[in-house]
Design an enzyme around this catalytic site. Sequence first.
Site, PDB file in Angstrom:
ATOM      1  N   GLU A  89       0.826  -1.208   0.000  1.00 43.19           N
ATOM      2  CA  GLU A  89       0.000   0.000   0.000  1.00 43.19           C
ATOM      3  C   GLU A  89       0.860   1.257   0.000  1.00 43.19           C
ATOM      4  O   GLU A  89       0.664   2.176   0.795  1.00 43.19           O
ATOM      5  CB  GLU A  89      -0.977   0.012   1.183  1.00 43.19           C
ATOM      6  CG  GLU A  89      -2.241  -0.771   0.904  1.00 43.19           C
ATOM      7  CD  GLU A  89      -3.413  -0.332   1.775  1.00 43.19           C
ATOM      8  OE1 GLU A  89      -4.235   0.474   1.287  1.00 43.19           O
ATOM      9  OE2 GLU A  89      -3.496  -0.795   2.925  1.00 43.19           O
ATOM     10  N   TYR A 110       0.728  -7.931  -2.023  1.00 46.11           N
ATOM     11  CA  TYR A 110      -0.406  -7.235  -1.417  1.00 46.11           C
ATOM     12  C   TYR A 110      -1.687  -7.804  -2.029  1.00 46.11           C
ATOM     13  O   TYR A 110      -2.054  -7.484  -3.154  1.00 46.11           O
ATOM     14  CB  TYR A 110      -0.328  -5.729  -1.633  1.00 46.11           C
ATOM     15  CG  TYR A 110      -1.514  -4.984  -1.063  1.00 46.11           C
ATOM     16  CD1 TYR A 110      -1.910  -5.194   0.259  1.00 46.11           C
ATOM     17  CD2 TYR A 110      -2.251  -4.093  -1.820  1.00 46.11           C
ATOM     18  CE1 TYR A 110      -3.008  -4.533   0.788  1.00 46.11           C
ATOM     19  CE2 TYR A 110      -3.341  -3.412  -1.297  1.00 46.11           C
ATOM     20  CZ  TYR A 110      -3.718  -3.644   0.016  1.00 46.11           C
ATOM     21  OH  TYR A 110      -4.801  -2.994   0.543  1.00 46.11           O
ATOM     22  N   ASP A 124       1.037  -8.250   3.066  1.00 46.57           N
ATOM     23  CA  ASP A 124      -0.292  -8.152   3.650  1.00 46.57           C
ATOM     24  C   ASP A 124      -1.200  -9.032   2.796  1.00 46.57           C
ATOM     25  O   ASP A 124      -1.538  -8.681   1.673  1.00 46.57           O
ATOM     26  CB  ASP A 124      -0.747  -6.689   3.630  1.00 46.57           C
ATOM     27  CG  ASP A 124      -2.164  -6.507   4.141  1.00 46.57           C
ATOM     28  OD1 ASP A 124      -2.806  -7.507   4.521  1.00 46.57           O
ATOM     29  OD2 ASP A 124      -2.647  -5.353   4.153  1.00 46.57           O
ATOM     30  N   ASN A 159      -4.254 -10.048   3.735  1.00 45.23           N
ATOM     31  CA  ASN A 159      -5.652  -9.730   4.012  1.00 45.23           C
ATOM     32  C   ASN A 159      -6.489 -10.965   4.349  1.00 45.23           C
ATOM     33  O   ASN A 159      -7.656 -11.055   3.979  1.00 45.23           O
ATOM     34  CB  ASN A 159      -6.257  -8.945   2.840  1.00 45.23           C
ATOM     35  CG  ASN A 159      -6.080  -7.452   3.005  1.00 45.23           C
ATOM     36  OD1 ASN A 159      -6.400  -6.892   4.054  1.00 45.23           O
ATOM     37  ND2 ASN A 159      -5.543  -6.799   1.987  1.00 45.23           N
ATOM     38  N   ASP A 163      -1.549   1.607  10.455  1.00 43.96           N
ATOM     39  CA  ASP A 163      -2.378   0.764  11.315  1.00 43.96           C
ATOM     40  C   ASP A 163      -1.919  -0.692  11.268  1.00 43.96           C
ATOM     41  O   ASP A 163      -2.496  -1.554  11.939  1.00 43.96           O
ATOM     42  CB  ASP A 163      -3.861   0.879  10.952  1.00 43.96           C
ATOM     43  CG  ASP A 163      -4.128   0.726   9.466  1.00 43.96           C
ATOM     44  OD1 ASP A 163      -3.195   0.362   8.718  1.00 43.96           O
ATOM     45  OD2 ASP A 163      -5.269   0.981   9.035  1.00 43.96           O
ATOM     46  N   HIS A 164      -0.876  -0.987  10.475  1.00 44.32           N
ATOM     47  CA  HIS A 164      -0.205  -2.278  10.489  1.00 44.32           C
ATOM     48  C   HIS A 164       1.126  -2.131  11.213  1.00 44.32           C
ATOM     49  O   HIS A 164       1.794  -1.107  11.101  1.00 44.32           O
ATOM     50  CB  HIS A 164       0.091  -2.770   9.068  1.00 44.32           C
ATOM     51  CG  HIS A 164      -1.109  -3.179   8.291  1.00 44.32           C
ATOM     52  ND1 HIS A 164      -1.418  -4.495   8.029  1.00 44.32           N
ATOM     53  CD2 HIS A 164      -2.081  -2.440   7.691  1.00 44.32           C
ATOM     54  CE1 HIS A 164      -2.518  -4.554   7.304  1.00 44.32           C
ATOM     55  NE2 HIS A 164      -2.943  -3.316   7.091  1.00 44.32           N
TER      56      HIS A 164
END
Length: 286
Positions: free
Chosen positions: A37, A129, A174, A176, A276-277
């Site tokens: 991101e 990602y 990430d 998800n 926030d990660h």
Amino acid sequence: MSIVITTSNVNGLRAANRKGIMHWAGEHTPDVWCMQEVRAPQSEIDPIFNKIADTYVDSGKVADPTGLHTMNEICRIKGRAGVGLLSTLPVIAERYGLPGLEEDVDSGRWIEADVRTPEGYEITVVCVYVHSGDVDDPNKMHQKFRFLDTMLTRMGQLRDEAAHGGRQAVLCGDFNIAHTPLDIKNAKSNVTHSGFLPEERAYIDKWLDEYEFVDVMRELAGDIQGPYTWWSQRGRAFDNNTGWRLDYQFATPELAQTARGFTIDKAPTYDARWSDHAPLSITYDV
């Protein structure tokens, strides 16, 4: 010798730069740093990567800025995705994009670097990602499952190469998906939510069982609750540690066996949380 590989969703590189990512870079200087991101145009990525290189010089990690190799892929949809990889190790080859996917929404989600370790081994590091998905939007779920399906082909190739004496590999990023109830604080209330759907979690089962990749952090941590890598910005999720483990390093068996420890940097020593990660770093003896 040991190397440290870090993966972190930066939640927008420009915002992370404003919030203190340079402090973290100067304190930790991982040998390979995978970012997800990134969400920025190349004209703004380059100066920030150059600034990170300067912090590596100031910390004594590299002699000059050219000692930090950088690569990235921008998503063709403005403001979306974007992945980057920084390495103090020699980069032998670079590959961009997940073979088999050509749509704009799938760009900026997969890059590979073959790096040479201090011991002379060559390993493939993949920065990934995965789409977040949305159960209320069938198209977004289709995009996620299509990406996950396509990943299987490349993961099979990496597995086979490692199994036959070629480069070992590690997929960092990430993804998800929270794999099991150990990877999410409120499992029962999230079984119908994207990121913890049974059909999503089944992919990680397949990677570990059929494809023989190792969830390195879980292997090191054992069957404990968490630790998590992502917290919602709603409410007091971070303060209450109501999190999800969405960030992983999946390694081929021989490389996984060299892992000696991990850190999830939930509580940086500076004031601002730049994402926030939390960064996941794993030390390998290679």
